[in-house]
Write an enzyme that holds these catalytic residues in place. Structure first.
Site, PDB file in Angstrom:
ATOM      1  N   LYS A  26       0.837  -1.204   0.000  1.00 19.72           N
ATOM      2  CA  LYS A  26       0.000   0.000   0.000  1.00 19.72           C
ATOM      3  C   LYS A  26       0.872   1.253   0.000  1.00 19.72           C
ATOM      4  O   LYS A  26       0.643   2.186  -0.788  1.00 19.72           O
ATOM      5  CB  LYS A  26      -0.927  -0.012   1.206  1.00 19.72           C
ATOM      6  CG  LYS A  26      -1.915   1.143   1.253  1.00 19.72           C
ATOM      7  CD  LYS A  26      -2.820   1.045   2.487  1.00 19.72           C
ATOM      8  CE  LYS A  26      -3.664  -0.197   2.442  1.00 19.72           C
ATOM      9  NZ  LYS A  26      -4.520  -0.359   3.634  1.00 19.72           N
ATOM     10  N   ARG A  95      -3.252   3.476   8.661  1.00 22.12           N
ATOM     11  CA  ARG A  95      -3.636   2.247   7.976  1.00 22.12           C
ATOM     12  C   ARG A  95      -2.436   1.313   7.839  1.00 22.12           C
ATOM     13  O   ARG A  95      -1.290   1.754   7.750  1.00 22.12           O
ATOM     14  CB  ARG A  95      -4.203   2.561   6.586  1.00 22.12           C
ATOM     15  CG  ARG A  95      -5.317   3.585   6.609  1.00 22.12           C
ATOM     16  CD  ARG A  95      -5.748   4.012   5.227  1.00 22.12           C
ATOM     17  NE  ARG A  95      -6.653   3.054   4.624  1.00 22.12           N
ATOM     18  CZ  ARG A  95      -7.073   3.115   3.371  1.00 22.12           C
ATOM     19  NH1 ARG A  95      -6.629   4.058   2.571  1.00 22.12           N
ATOM     20  NH2 ARG A  95      -7.919   2.227   2.904  1.00 22.12           N
ATOM     21  N   GLY A 104      -8.381  -6.419   4.443  1.00 22.77           N
ATOM     22  CA  GLY A 104      -9.232  -6.512   5.623  1.00 22.77           C
ATOM     23  C   GLY A 104      -8.655  -7.258   6.799  1.00 22.77           C
ATOM     24  O   GLY A 104      -9.295  -7.356   7.846  1.00 22.77           O
ATOM     25  N   MET A 106      -5.876  -6.592   8.599  1.00 26.37           N
ATOM     26  CA  MET A 106      -5.245  -5.784   9.644  1.00 26.37           C
ATOM     27  C   MET A 106      -6.070  -4.518   9.879  1.00 26.37           C
ATOM     28  O   MET A 106      -7.127  -4.346   9.285  1.00 26.37           O
ATOM     29  CB  MET A 106      -3.795  -5.499   9.281  1.00 26.37           C
ATOM     30  CG  MET A 106      -2.928  -6.747   9.374  1.00 26.37           C
ATOM     31  SD  MET A 106      -1.244  -6.471   8.824  1.00 26.37           S
ATOM     32  CE  MET A 106      -1.462  -6.230   7.068  1.00 26.37           C
ATOM     33  N   ARG A 339      -3.917  -1.338  -5.778  1.00 26.07           N
ATOM     34  CA  ARG A 339      -3.194  -2.593  -5.573  1.00 26.07           C
ATOM     35  C   ARG A 339      -3.645  -3.564  -6.652  1.00 26.07           C
ATOM     36  O   ARG A 339      -4.685  -3.382  -7.281  1.00 26.07           O
ATOM     37  CB  ARG A 339      -3.482  -3.177  -4.190  1.00 26.07           C
ATOM     38  CG  ARG A 339      -4.944  -3.501  -3.942  1.00 26.07           C
ATOM     39  CD  ARG A 339      -5.177  -3.922  -2.503  1.00 26.07           C
ATOM     40  NE  ARG A 339      -6.601  -4.093  -2.212  1.00 26.07           N
ATOM     41  CZ  ARG A 339      -7.114  -4.197  -0.991  1.00 26.07           C
ATOM     42  NH1 ARG A 339      -6.315  -4.163   0.053  1.00 26.07           N
ATOM     43  NH2 ARG A 339      -8.412  -4.344  -0.809  1.00 26.07           N
ATOM     44  N   HIS A 455     -16.105  -7.193   2.058  1.00 28.02           N
ATOM     45  CA  HIS A 455     -15.091  -8.126   2.558  1.00 28.02           C
ATOM     46  C   HIS A 455     -15.340  -9.532   2.050  1.00 28.02           C
ATOM     47  O   HIS A 455     -14.434 -10.204   1.521  1.00 28.02           O
ATOM     48  CB  HIS A 455     -15.083  -8.102   4.089  1.00 28.02           C
ATOM     49  CG  HIS A 455     -14.179  -9.125   4.695  1.00 28.02           C
ATOM     50  ND1 HIS A 455     -14.630 -10.355   5.109  1.00 28.02           N
ATOM     51  CD2 HIS A 455     -12.847  -9.119   4.925  1.00 28.02           C
ATOM     52  CE1 HIS A 455     -13.612 -11.053   5.580  1.00 28.02           C
ATOM     53  NE2 HIS A 455     -12.526 -10.319   5.489  1.00 28.02           N
ATOM     54  N   SER A 778      11.686 -43.621 -10.765  1.00 32.96           N
ATOM     55  CA  SER A 778      10.499 -42.820 -10.480  1.00 32.96           C
ATOM     56  C   SER A 778      10.405 -42.687  -8.966  1.00 32.96           C
ATOM     57  O   SER A 778      10.349 -43.693  -8.254  1.00 32.96           O
ATOM     58  CB  SER A 778       9.242 -43.485 -11.035  1.00 32.96           C
ATOM     59  OG  SER A 778       8.109 -42.699 -10.748  1.00 32.96           O
ATOM     60  N   CYS A 845       6.210 -39.680  -9.099  1.00 35.40           N
ATOM     61  CA  CYS A 845       4.818 -40.107  -9.282  1.00 35.40           C
ATOM     62  C   CYS A 845       4.016 -40.043  -7.986  1.00 35.40           C
ATOM     63  O   CYS A 845       2.921 -40.595  -7.904  1.00 35.40           O
ATOM     64  CB  CYS A 845       4.757 -41.512  -9.871  1.00 35.40           C
ATOM     65  SG  CYS A 845       5.530 -42.777  -8.845  1.00 35.40           S
ATOM     66  N   TYR A 865      10.346 -35.577 -15.664  1.00 39.72           N
ATOM     67  CA  TYR A 865       8.890 -35.430 -15.697  1.00 39.72           C
ATOM     68  C   TYR A 865       8.315 -35.490 -14.293  1.00 39.72           C
ATOM     69  O   TYR A 865       8.959 -35.974 -13.355  1.00 39.72           O
ATOM     70  CB  TYR A 865       8.241 -36.504 -16.592  1.00 39.72           C
ATOM     71  CG  TYR A 865       8.328 -37.911 -16.042  1.00 39.72           C
ATOM     72  CD1 TYR A 865       7.378 -38.412 -15.147  1.00 39.72           C
ATOM     73  CD2 TYR A 865       9.356 -38.772 -16.428  1.00 39.72           C
ATOM     74  CE1 TYR A 865       7.454 -39.695 -14.645  1.00 39.72           C
ATOM     75  CE2 TYR A 865       9.446 -40.058 -15.928  1.00 39.72           C
ATOM     76  CZ  TYR A 865       8.492 -40.520 -15.039  1.00 39.72           C
ATOM     77  OH  TYR A 865       8.574 -41.797 -14.533  1.00 39.72           O
TER      78      TYR A 865
END
Length: 886
Positions: A26, A95, A104, A106, A339, A455, A778, A845, A865
């Site tokens: 912010k 703030r 929302g 804090m 933001r 909110h 694997s 896997c 993979y």
């Protein structure tokens, strides 16, 4: 000493958006907007490092007060007012502002600097006593709640009484004299509750507010939010102190929240809400149901035109959809925040896709923009449009999808019930950040009040949670734990269904149908008619172009294999042959094999299973051609295939021609104290080599048959639970012999590989020896995690959440790979194996194959993979693309 306070104002700021770690998101963006020449009230930012020091040591840096006082003096000079001046007071907002947006979670305090004297000065300067006393009662409520800890409900009760006595429908209609009385009652409430008075010295108020914002970093709601969104605990929050601008000055003022694109659908249209004669928390908290942002064009045409220009500038500058907060004070626009906007995954993929087309971002940027785990939401079902059901009520469609559950009316109950496995929907008059843990637990959220930027709406959209808000038709009574719609009463535990796409609420549990993506893949919807699918598909194609890791699927049936192909799988990394034995009547010959007294009896039973296995393998090979298929030989202990009591034992004994005592004795003889470390995996194949023979024969006969149909086949046979190279040699010899017999008798040849699952620490430690014989590795990370950490998956759930909560484990190691321990074994095994066999194929896997953070590690570890469940293949594709781009 390091600088702790950074000023912004008059078109110039000391920080930039690049300073997020220091100034918080912010604060950094306020500095950035100031430097862009956007109208932002002046102020200053206290850094995140101060928060860290305060929370660690309980004190702030020694020079902080001097820096804050200097910044405050500079602020006074900029706006031409004095802080605490009884005639013309400077008021400020205090703030929070974390590095990563936590909407929302804090605390905020507005109108700070008001007291019994300055409120009179504010009334005189503004020529609006009602505005002054409204601002004062707001400050007293916020400060009393946030800083001093008096429950906000107690203030709300007093406010509600005044609203009723004055005949006002909304807070904005309460007259000045009653607001003045209310302010006095608020101060008495604080004194009676705490035995001390709310401070009247503005400087004392300021320091109380700054410390309260720092402390809000440790509130349960903030901690929970960081856990859910994987946000680190450091750095903490910055504090932003800004000169107040007022949206509650009268009908020429207002406040609002807006998004530069639709956060639900991603459509390129300015989207938001505003309120006339209100302050910011009125919109976000859902206290009043606001007007659509387009109505602002009529109320404040000049301010609206300025806002349209600002939103276009900010989206192009930040190159992403922005979430804006603004105030109009006497028809003049001021920006309070920008933001990156929270959005649904459907909106995320569409925005990323369209911004590439618009030239705002590159394909690489687009791939990085979407969280891989979110893609799962695009596969969620939606309500069946053919269902005939009466709409109970209709609210605002805040977050799409469909969900059914039992109504609950407080967050704690939602969390308790969900922990027991119940499906619940959280119903509230409106949600507050304190409800966050209940929102996490619930399948959906329904609120009586609030708008599309409230909110509940913002949090649910960010989490992919279904939400219907601002449902004016319902009346929620949290005391009686019910809500009413006319004469209809819905009580706790009654089932309801929400349609987050339309805002409709239904009684009961309604059926669902596949999502847009699933309908296209299923052939019931044309891709040109599905904009979300088009964005999704192209985004994944861009990720595919970037990634090095291949993505396979864990699939045990032809149907699973076909589904995996639709999701983009490039082979099967794990086909668990034991799952085939549980289908239909196949379990009977499997049980015959287990109870047989000798090898001949076992072979007779296995002959019955062979054609069944062959048929399954043919279907899988055909569905997956031309990609490789890795088939794991029988792995679980044999007792898992037998019944353990009741009528099933009686029926099986009759079918097998043995007595119940004989069968019970056999079941008991197979029972093990620790079956996961017992007679399973390659140990079964060594004890009963005829099982390995049958499975190998079924595999190779199926492969040759499919090859004869003109299909490309690449079987890979995987020997499970190998601890020593001699175990592997024993099983490989059987596989190779059977392959030679089958291919010789059928007059065909085809390439195949024989490899092993690395799921025991000893296998990883001796990988160089095993690689001399095995053609691929694997990693079975489920068992490798169990055996490395000494944890049982089946039992550790009793205490693992506590371990994570206390920070002993950063994450559940069965969900996110333990890189320090298990990861080190994987890296070692890959290195040792490839030192022996250059180019050794290595994959994974376990369940971690579809977990984004783990996929990133597998990329860095050099695996070839990952393999995961079919529905997680898109997640793995995107995560692998992001890993390569990082």
């Amino acid at each position: 000493m390091p600088q702790n306070v950074f000023f912004f104002g008059n078109g110039k700021a000391e920080g930039t958006r690049e300073w997020r770690d220091l100034l918080g998101g912010k604060g950094a963006n306020l500095h950035e907007m100031t430097n862009l020449g956007i109208p932002v009230p002046p102020g200053f930012t206290i850094t995140t490092t101060v928060c860290d020091e305060f929370l660690k040591h309980g004190t702030s840096p020694g020079n902080l007060r001097d820096e804050v006082n200097a910044a405050l003096a500079r602020l006074e000079a900029t706006v031409g007012r004095k802080f605490g001046d009884p005639k013309d007071p400077l008021l400020v907002s205090v703030r929070s502002g974390a590095r990563v947006s936590m909407p929302g979670m804090m605390e905020t305090i507005l109108n700070l600097g008001l007291n019994d004297e300055t409120v009179e000065g504010l009334a005189a300067q503004s020529k609006n006593p009602r505005f002054a006393w409204d601002s004062y009662r707001r400050f007293l409520q916020m400060y009393g709640d946030v800083v001093m800890g008096v429950a906000s409900e107690q203030f709300e009760q007093l406010l509600s009484t005044k609203r009723m006595l004055s005949g006002a429908k909304t807070d904005a209609e309460i007259p000045a004299d009653i607001l003045k009385t209310l302010a006095g009652e608020y101060k008495l409430l604080v004194k009676h509750s705490l035995g001390r008075e709310l401070p009247m010295d503005p400087h004392e108020q300021l320091w109380g507010a700054i410390e309260a914002v720092f402390k809000s970093w440790t509130l349960k709601k903030a901690v929970d939010y960081r856990k859910v969104n994987v946000i680190p605990d450091t750095p903490g929050t910055a504090v932003n102190v800004m000169a107040m601008v007022f949206g509650n000055l009268g009908d020429d003022s207002g406040t609002g929240v807006a998004f530069t694109r639709d956060p639900s659908t991603g459509e390129r249209r300015f989207y938001g809400e505003f309120l006339v004669n209100a302050q910011g928390e009125d919109v976000v908290a859902g206290i009043r149901t606001p007007l659509p942002i387009t109505a602002m064009a009529d109320a404040f045409p000049e301010a609206y035109a300025a806002l349209m220009k600002v939103q276009d500038t900010l989206e192009k500058h930040f190159r992403d959809m922005q979430d804006l907060e603004f105030t109009v004070e006497r028809k003049t626009l001021y920006m309070l925040q920008t933001r990156t906007g929270k959005r649904t995954v459907a909106a995320a993929v569409r925005i990323a896709h369209e911004m590439v087309a618009e030239g705002l971002i590159s394909k690489t940027d687009a791939v990085k923009r979407v969280r891989p785990s979110q893609l799962d939401q695009l596969l969620h079902p939606v309500l069946d449009p053919g269902t005939r059901a009466t709409v109970l009520a209709t609210g605002l469609p805040a977050s799409p999808g469909a969900a059914s559950g039992q109504a609950v009316f407080d967050a704690d109950e939602a969390e308790r019930r969900a922990a027991r496995g119940d499906q619940v929907i959280l119903v509230r008059p409106e949600t507050t950040p304190e409800d966050f843990h209940g929102i996490v637990a619930a399948r959906a959220v329904l609120t009586e009040r609030g708008g599309m930027t409230s909110h509940a709406a913002v949090v649910c959209r960010g989490m992919g949670k279904v939400a219907v808000v601002g449902c004016k038709d319902i009346r929620v009574d949290v005391t009686k734990r019910c809500f009413t719609v006319g004469d209809t009463v819905v009580s706790e535990r009654d089932w309801i269904t929400l349609d987050g796409a339309t805002g409709r609420v239904y009684a009961g549990h309604l059926p669902t149908v596949p999502s847009e993506v699933m309908r296209v893949l299923g052939g019931t919807l044309r891709a040109p008619d599905a904009p979300v699918f088009q964005s999704y598909d192209e985004l994944l194609c861009w990720a595919d172009g970037a990634r090095r890791l291949k993505v396979r699927a864990n699939a045990d049936t032809p149907k699973d294999a076909r589904t995996a192909r639709q999701f983009g799988a490039e082979g099967i990394g794990l086909c668990r042959t034991e799952h085939m034995f549980f289908e239909g009547d196949r379990i009977t010959p499997m049980r015959e094999m287990i109870v047989a007294h000798d090898e001949a009896g076992r072979r007779r039973a296995l002959e019955k299973l062979l054609p069944m296995q062959r048929s399954d393998f043919e279907g899988i090979f055909e569905a997956m051609s031309p990609y490789p298929v890795t088939i794991r030989l029988l792995d679980p202990p044999l007792h898992e295939f037998l019944p353990h009591g009741g009528e099933e034992v009686k029926l099986l004994a009759r079918t097998l021609g043995i007595t119940r005592p004989e069968l019970n004795h056999l079941v008991d003889s197979l029972r093990e104290t620790n079956p996961m470390l017992g007679h399973r995996g390659c140990r079964l194949g060594i004890t009963y080599p005829e099982i390995t023979e049958m499975q190998a024969r079924a595999i190779f006969r199926a492969a040759v048959s499919v090859k004869r149909r003109g299909k490309e086949v690449h079987p890979e046979i995987m020997i499970p639970l190998v601890a020593t190279v001699k175990e592997f040699d024993h099983q490989r010899a059987i596989v190779d012999r059977v392959a030679e017999e089958v291919m010789g008798s059928m007059g065909e040849s085809l390439p195949y590989l024989v490899g092993t699952m690395i799921e025991l620490p000893r296998a990883a430690l001796t990988a160089d020896l095993i690689a001399a014989r095995a053609e691929f590795f694997s990693f079975g990370t489920n068992d490798l995690t169990q055996t490395t950490l000494g944890l049982s998956r089946d039992d550790a759930g009793r205490f693992l959440p506590l371990y994570v909560e206390k920070g002993i484990f950063p994450e559940d190691p069965f969900r996110v790979l333990d890189v320090e321990g298990v990861g080190q074994l994987i890296e070692m095994a890959v290195k040792k194996g490839r030192a022996t066999r250059a180019g050794l194929k290595c994959g994974i896997c376990g369940e971690h194959g579809g977990e984004p953070a783990s996929v990133g590690f597998f990329h860095r570890a050099g695996l070839d993979y990952v393999s995961c469940s079919p529905f997680r293949v898109p997640i793995a594709r995107l995560a692998a693309g992001q890993a390569a781009l990082e």
